[in-house]
Motif scaffolding. Structure first.
Motif, PDB file in Angstrom:
ATOM      1  N   PRO A  91     128.775  13.358 -40.114  1.00  0.00           N
ATOM      2  CA  PRO A  91     130.099  13.729 -39.291  1.00  0.00           C
ATOM      3  C   PRO A  91     130.684  12.126 -38.761  1.00  0.00           C
ATOM      4  O   PRO A  91     130.065  11.238 -39.121  1.00  0.00           O
ATOM      5  CB  PRO A  91     129.723  14.473 -38.045  1.00  0.00           C
ATOM      6  CG  PRO A  91     128.098  13.979 -37.660  1.00  0.00           C
ATOM      7  CD  PRO A  91     127.670  13.891 -39.275  1.00  0.00           C
ATOM      8  N   ARG A 116     131.261  19.947 -45.251  1.00  0.00           N
ATOM      9  CA  ARG A 116     131.834  21.191 -45.401  1.00  0.00           C
ATOM     10  C   ARG A 116     131.507  21.924 -46.761  1.00  0.00           C
ATOM     11  O   ARG A 116     131.843  22.918 -46.849  1.00  0.00           O
ATOM     12  CB  ARG A 116     133.039  21.343 -44.753  1.00  0.00           C
ATOM     13  CG  ARG A 116     133.246  20.858 -43.583  1.00  0.00           C
ATOM     14  CD  ARG A 116     134.806  20.697 -43.283  1.00  0.00           C
ATOM     15  NE  ARG A 116     134.857  19.932 -41.912  1.00  0.00           N
ATOM     16  CZ  ARG A 116     136.079  19.297 -41.546  1.00  0.00           C
ATOM     17  NH1 ARG A 116     137.207  19.422 -42.166  1.00  0.00           N
ATOM     18  NH2 ARG A 116     136.215  18.842 -40.323  1.00  0.00           N
ATOM     19  N   ARG A 264     132.772  14.120 -33.389  1.00  0.00           N
ATOM     20  CA  ARG A 264     132.152  14.810 -34.577  1.00  0.00           C
ATOM     21  C   ARG A 264     132.916  16.065 -34.925  1.00  0.00           C
ATOM     22  O   ARG A 264     132.818  16.297 -36.171  1.00  0.00           O
ATOM     23  CB  ARG A 264     130.796  15.342 -34.011  1.00  0.00           C
ATOM     24  CG  ARG A 264     129.874  14.171 -33.775  1.00  0.00           C
ATOM     25  CD  ARG A 264     128.599  14.783 -33.091  1.00  0.00           C
ATOM     26  NE  ARG A 264     127.452  13.544 -33.211  1.00  0.00           N
ATOM     27  CZ  ARG A 264     126.431  13.627 -33.951  1.00  0.00           C
ATOM     28  NH1 ARG A 264     126.293  14.563 -34.838  1.00  0.00           N
ATOM     29  NH2 ARG A 264     125.775  12.589 -33.721  1.00  0.00           N
ATOM     30  N   LYS A 265     133.597  16.698 -34.206  1.00  0.00           N
ATOM     31  CA  LYS A 265     134.506  17.868 -34.725  1.00  0.00           C
ATOM     32  C   LYS A 265     135.883  18.025 -33.981  1.00  0.00           C
ATOM     33  O   LYS A 265     135.639  17.593 -32.730  1.00  0.00           O
ATOM     34  CB  LYS A 265     133.522  19.152 -34.635  1.00  0.00           C
ATOM     35  CG  LYS A 265     133.244  19.627 -33.294  1.00  0.00           C
ATOM     36  CD  LYS A 265     132.497  20.872 -33.465  1.00  0.00           C
ATOM     37  CE  LYS A 265     131.914  21.284 -32.025  1.00  0.00           C
ATOM     38  NZ  LYS A 265     131.243  22.648 -32.158  1.00  0.00           N
TER      39      LYS A 265
END
Length: 550
Positions: A91, A116, A264-265
């Motif tokens: 990530p 992903r 990270r997200k």
């Protein structure tokens, strides 16, 4: 005819011209361009400045340069060198930034992998790219383990954190063993391959776009100039660094001596918190990221005292999203490009006459793909059958094409696809658009997404733009559905805003009839979550399959 041709030297050859005689390249006046040199310069010019932040970790430019040299040194000691592939599955963490400089220092090729994707696709990429090293962050350990189980040859694994992967070499041990004064040499030639990025195609195996050191260096400068990055900028990573190498922003931020904040997200609450905590000035993302920010719960939002420039790309943003982001305090800049163009290739620059436009007309202008970045040689809209430019009238549709130093070298091991993509001296984007009198280009649709109904061409983007104006609609995707009378008809898939009550099919159809020609109005409306790629793009090929089954 050049000036040297028209005024030849004593021997009659251009090479004997005074401007070509005794004026040779040497180490004092010619150095191969590489983004690795941008970090060397930043460390010398702004060594004490914070380069990268993740949580409590604060890494200065001097520390970042030393760590990258240590990593390059450690990899070299393991036998990694020129044109060897170093893959990374991670990530957005500081180590991703480090890899974007340490690997080029070796003259090796960096292969950021999409976190992903499924294990089989990861295994394919490792095999096709001939990876000798795989750097894995702990969060991706399970995916890496399953991919490696399908991998049929030995590969060195370097672990960031606790991955549990047997025989993995700890990343920090590699750093500790490396030399902070490692005398890296960079590429032998600036055309040398630097990066391998796999595209997420809808059919068949992914294609690996190859970047050069020259292209990455120039793209870094083009991004920095276009987005207004300076040494006072704070860039928030809301875009995955594995996607087009983060649109080349790991290099661009370093070129400007800016600070990078790792995320990270995508989490709207975290985005607002980090903007307030660190004084974020810049971020990038696909329209889906902007949509998540725009529709964040009120409890997650914070006031934004500073101007936050937000670059959007990947698909044309709707005017509704642009309006909402501006209301929240963001300044939206529309970029356009592809993996094959190192990320952004064009920018929609504000024009003086926008001040006289209505809000709706201004937002529509902002959604255009625009004009080339300063480091792209050119953009054109060409007739696919003749390869000639279409008129700049904003009406005649052709294919958008790009050319310049920031277009990929080609697809690894796929000369046929390379020849097709770069035919006629242009990169063929596959996007259909028009060319306006002011030089800006505007996408009308992907070639495969045009709907032909009763002989009339319907732009799915045009219909989606209208649907997104509906107060209950958050995302819209329109595809062709087989029609016994018209051949094809528009089918709309809608994702409603959180907490909103879905409107009826007839309400949506009536809403569209008031705003567009009747033949463009969707005949079918479907509600539900829209399928998206790993980078947030709506998967229309999935929706086309669904539409055929309705």
């Amino acid at each position: 005819m050049t000036e040297s041709d028209s005024h030849p030297g004593p021997s009659g050859h251009a090479a004997c011209h005074p401007f070509e005689t005794d004026l040779d390249r040497n180490p004092a006046n010619h150095v191969a361009l590489t983004p690795a040199s941008l970090l060397a310069r930043a460390a010398a010019a702004a060594g004490a400045r914070i380069a990268v932040i993740e949580g409590d970790r604060h890494i200065t430019y001097a520390q970042l340069y030393a760590r990258c040299r240590r990593l390059a040194s450690g990899l070299a000691a393991l036998g990694i060198g020129r044109l060897d592939t170093v893959a990374i599955l991670s990530p957005n963490v500081p180590e991703m930034v480090e890899a974007h400089f340490a690997v080029p220092m070796l003259g090796a090729v960096l292969n950021p992998l999409n976190t992903r994707l499924d294990p089989a696709t990861i295994a394919f990429s490792l095999a096709h790219g001939r990876a000798r090293v795989l750097i894995v962050e702990a969060e991706c350990a399970s995916l890496a383990t399953r991919a490696l189980a399908a991998f049929d040859r030995p590969i060195l694994v370097v672990a960031i954190g606790e991955t549990g992967i047997v025989d993995a070499l700890p990343y920090e041990a590699l750093i500790d063993a490396g030399d902070p004064d490692y005398a890296w040499v960079g590429p032998a030639d600036e055309w040398q391959s630097l990066c391998l990025l796999y595209t997420s195609g809808t059919t068949g195996d992914p294609k690996g776009a190859v970047y050069s050191h020259r292209g990455a260096y120039l793209q870094a400068l083009g991004n920095a100039v276009t987005f207004g990055l300076t040494d006072e900028s704070v860039y928030l990573w809301t875009l995955p660094m594995f996607h087009c190498s983060g649109w080349s922003y790991p290099w661009a931020c370093v070129a400007a001596c800016a600070t990078q904040i790792c995320l990270r997200k995508v989490d709207p609450a975290a985005i607002f918190r980090l903007i307030a905590e660190h004084g974020v000035t810049h971020l990038c993302g696909a329209p889906i990221v902007l949509s998540m920010i725009a529709h964040a719960p009120v409890a997650d939002r914070v006031a934004i005292p500073q101007r936050v420039r937000c670059a959007v790309g990947g698909a044309a943003p709707s005017s509704t999203i642009i309006r909402t982001m501006e209301e929240l305090g963001f300044q939206v800049l529309h970029l356009y490009g592809a993996t094959e163009s190192y990320g952004p290739a064009t920018v929609c620059l504000p024009q003086p006459d926008w001040a006289d436009l209505s809000a709706d007309d201004r937002y529509a202008r902002m959604a255009r793909q625009g004009v080339p970045l300063a480091t792209l040689e050119g953009v054109a809209v060409i007739d696919p059958t003749t390869d000639r430019p279409v008129p700049r009238d904003g009406a005649v549709v052709g294919e958008i094409a790009l050319r310049g130093n920031t277009v990929m070298k080609g697809y690894l091991g796929n000369p046929g696809a390379t020849a097709q993509a770069l035919a006629g001296g242009w990169y063929r984007t596959g996007d259909l658009g028009v060319w306006h009198p002011d030089g800006s280009v505007e996408i009308k649709d992907r070639a495969k997404d045009i709907i032909i109904s009763g002989g009339e061409n319907i732009s799915s983007l045009e219909v989606e733009e209208v649907l997104m104006r509906h107060p209950a609609v958050m995302l819209a995707a329109v595809v062709a559905r087989p029609d016994p009378t018209w051949g094809e008809s528009p089918c709309a898939f809608l994702e409603v805003k959180p907490g909103a009550e879905p409107p009826s099919d007839q309400e949506v159809i009536a809403f569209c009839r008031e705003r567009m020609a009747r033949f463009k109005v969707p005949k079918t409306v479907v509600f539900g979550a829209l399928p998206k790629t790993s980078t947030g793009k709506i998967q229309k090929f999935v929706l086309r399959d669904r539409a055929r089954g309705l």
